[in-house]
Design an enzyme around this catalytic site. Sequence first.
Site, PDB file in Angstrom:
ATOM      1  N   GLU A 192     -23.093  91.992 -40.016  1.00  0.00           N
ATOM      2  CA  GLU A 192     -22.635  91.777 -38.633  1.00  0.00           C
ATOM      3  C   GLU A 192     -23.572  90.818 -37.903  1.00  0.00           C
ATOM      4  OE1 GLU A 192     -22.366  95.955 -37.740  1.00  0.00           O
ATOM      5  OE2 GLU A 192     -20.720  96.097 -39.172  1.00  0.00           O
ATOM      6  N   LYS A 221     -25.457 101.372 -35.515  1.00  0.00           N
ATOM      7  CA  LYS A 221     -24.869 100.172 -34.878  1.00  0.00           C
ATOM      8  C   LYS A 221     -24.924 100.311 -33.352  1.00  0.00           C
ATOM      9  CE  LYS A 221     -22.208  99.491 -39.012  1.00  0.00           C
ATOM     10  NZ  LYS A 221     -21.099  98.846 -39.681  1.00  0.00           N
ATOM     11  N   HIS A 249     -28.111  92.269 -41.627  1.00  0.00           N
ATOM     12  CA  HIS A 249     -26.839  92.994 -41.748  1.00  0.00           C
ATOM     13  C   HIS A 249     -25.705  91.980 -41.606  1.00  0.00           C
ATOM     14  CE1 HIS A 249     -23.475  95.595 -40.879  1.00  0.00           C
ATOM     15  NE2 HIS A 249     -24.166  96.576 -41.428  1.00  0.00           N
ATOM     16  N   GLU A 301     -24.225  95.375 -49.403  1.00  0.00           N
ATOM     17  CA  GLU A 301     -23.097  95.830 -48.599  1.00  0.00           C
ATOM     18  C   GLU A 301     -21.966  94.801 -48.670  1.00  0.00           C
ATOM     19  OE1 GLU A 301     -24.521  98.757 -45.346  1.00  0.00           O
ATOM     20  OE2 GLU A 301     -24.693  96.742 -44.557  1.00  0.00           O
ATOM     21  N   GLY A 306     -16.867  99.543 -42.856  1.00  0.00           N
ATOM     22  CA  GLY A 306     -16.015 100.037 -41.777  1.00  0.00           C
ATOM     23  C   GLY A 306     -14.528  99.924 -42.068  1.00  0.00           C
ATOM     24  N   ASN A 315     -27.176 103.797 -40.194  1.00  0.00           N
ATOM     25  CA  ASN A 315     -27.157 102.683 -39.238  1.00  0.00           C
ATOM     26  C   ASN A 315     -26.140 103.015 -38.140  1.00  0.00           C
ATOM     27  OD1 ASN A 315     -26.808 100.263 -37.895  1.00  0.00           O
ATOM     28  ND2 ASN A 315     -25.801  99.222 -39.616  1.00  0.00           N
ATOM     29  N   SER A 375     -18.568 102.002 -46.267  1.00  0.00           N
ATOM     30  CA  SER A 375     -17.695 103.171 -46.325  1.00  0.00           C
ATOM     31  C   SER A 375     -18.208 104.274 -47.243  1.00  0.00           C
ATOM     32  CB  SER A 375     -16.268 102.755 -46.707  1.00  0.00           C
ATOM     33  OG  SER A 375     -15.737 101.868 -45.732  1.00  0.00           O
TER      34      SER A 375
HETATM   35  P1  PGA Z   1     -19.799 101.811 -42.851  1.00  0.00           P
HETATM   36  O1  PGA Z   1     -20.966 100.768 -42.459  1.00  0.00           O
HETATM   37  O2  PGA Z   1     -20.483 102.939 -43.591  1.00  0.00           O
HETATM   38  O3  PGA Z   1     -19.218 102.252 -41.545  1.00  0.00           O
HETATM   39  O4  PGA Z   1     -18.849 101.077 -43.720  1.00  0.00           O
HETATM   40  C1  PGA Z   1     -22.020 100.487 -43.325  1.00  0.00           C
HETATM   41  C2  PGA Z   1     -22.958  99.476 -42.695  1.00  0.00           C
HETATM   42  O5  PGA Z   1     -22.471  98.535 -42.059  1.00  0.00           O
HETATM   43  O6  PGA Z   1     -24.200  99.591 -42.800  1.00  0.00           O
END
Ligand code: PGA
Length: 253
Positions: free
Chosen positions: A101, A11, A99, A171, A177, A9, A217
Site C-alpha cells: 500500500e 493499517k 508495504h 505479500e 484484503g 498490521n 488474507s
Molecule cells: P490482509 O492484509 O491480511 O487483510 O490481507 C495483509 C497485509 O496487508 O499486511
Amino acid sequence: MRKKIVAGNWKMYTTVEEGISLVNNLIAGLSKEENLNKTVIVIPPALHLTSIIQTAKNSAGKIHVGAQNCYFEKEGAYTGEISPRMLSHAGVEYVILGHSERRQYFNESNQLLAKKTIAVLEEKMTPIYCCGETLEQRESGKYKDVIKAQIEEGLFDLSAAQISNIIVAYEPVWAIGTGKTASPEQAQEIHAFIRSLFALKYGAAIAEQLPILYGGSVKPGNAAELFSQADIDGGLVGGAALKADDFLGIINA
Ligand code: PGA
C-alpha cells in the site's frame, strides 16, 4: 530452527481506545500460554504507539510493538514524517517497510526503501521488509523478476551482519484484503525462491536464519497450513489482526 513470528498490521484502523482494548484482549488470551514459543507483534497506527507500548508492558514480554512506516532522516524539516530515532526512543522494536500500500499509494521505490531500511537498522530496530507482485505481474509470468528486484534493490546493499537483523514479508498484492490467499504451495514456492536469493548473495547459513513471513488474507482457518510450509516462518496479518479472537486463532495455528 527459526522461531515463528505473527505480526498484526492494523493499517489505518482503530482509535487509540479501540487499540488499547484490542491489546488488552490479546493479553488476556495469551495469559494462559506458559511458554509462548512465537514472537507476537502488534503494529498499530503511529498515533497509538506510545499508548500501545504502555499497554503491552502488561503482557509479560509476550507482545512486541512495531510501526507501519517511517522516514529515513534522523530529524529535520519534513512536515508530517516520523523518524526512526523517534520510534526507537518511544520503545518501538519493529518497522514495516515497503508495504504494497505504501508502494502503490505513496510511490515508495526500492531505492527509497533501501535508505529507510538502513535508517531503521541504525536505530537498532528490525525492519519487516515487504515484497510481492500484483495480479497483472503474476499473470504475465514475470512475478519472480519483480520480487527479485524488490529484494535486490531494497536490501542487497546491506552487510551480512545487517541482513541477520531483518525480517522479510512476502505479500502477493492480489491476496491482500481480497480474501484470496495464495495456496500453501504458491507461497512456499516464492518463500523458497526468496531464501535462495539471500543464499546466493550472503551464503546458506545467513539465508537459513532469515525469517520470511507470508501475508495476504491469513485467517485462523488457513494459517496452520501456510505456516507448516518449510520456508514460511509466520504471517503478516491485516484484517484478521483487528479481532482478538481471530488474531489469537492465528497465533495458536
Ligand atoms: P490482509 O492484509 O491480511 O487483510 O490481507 C495483509 C497485509 O496487508 O499486511
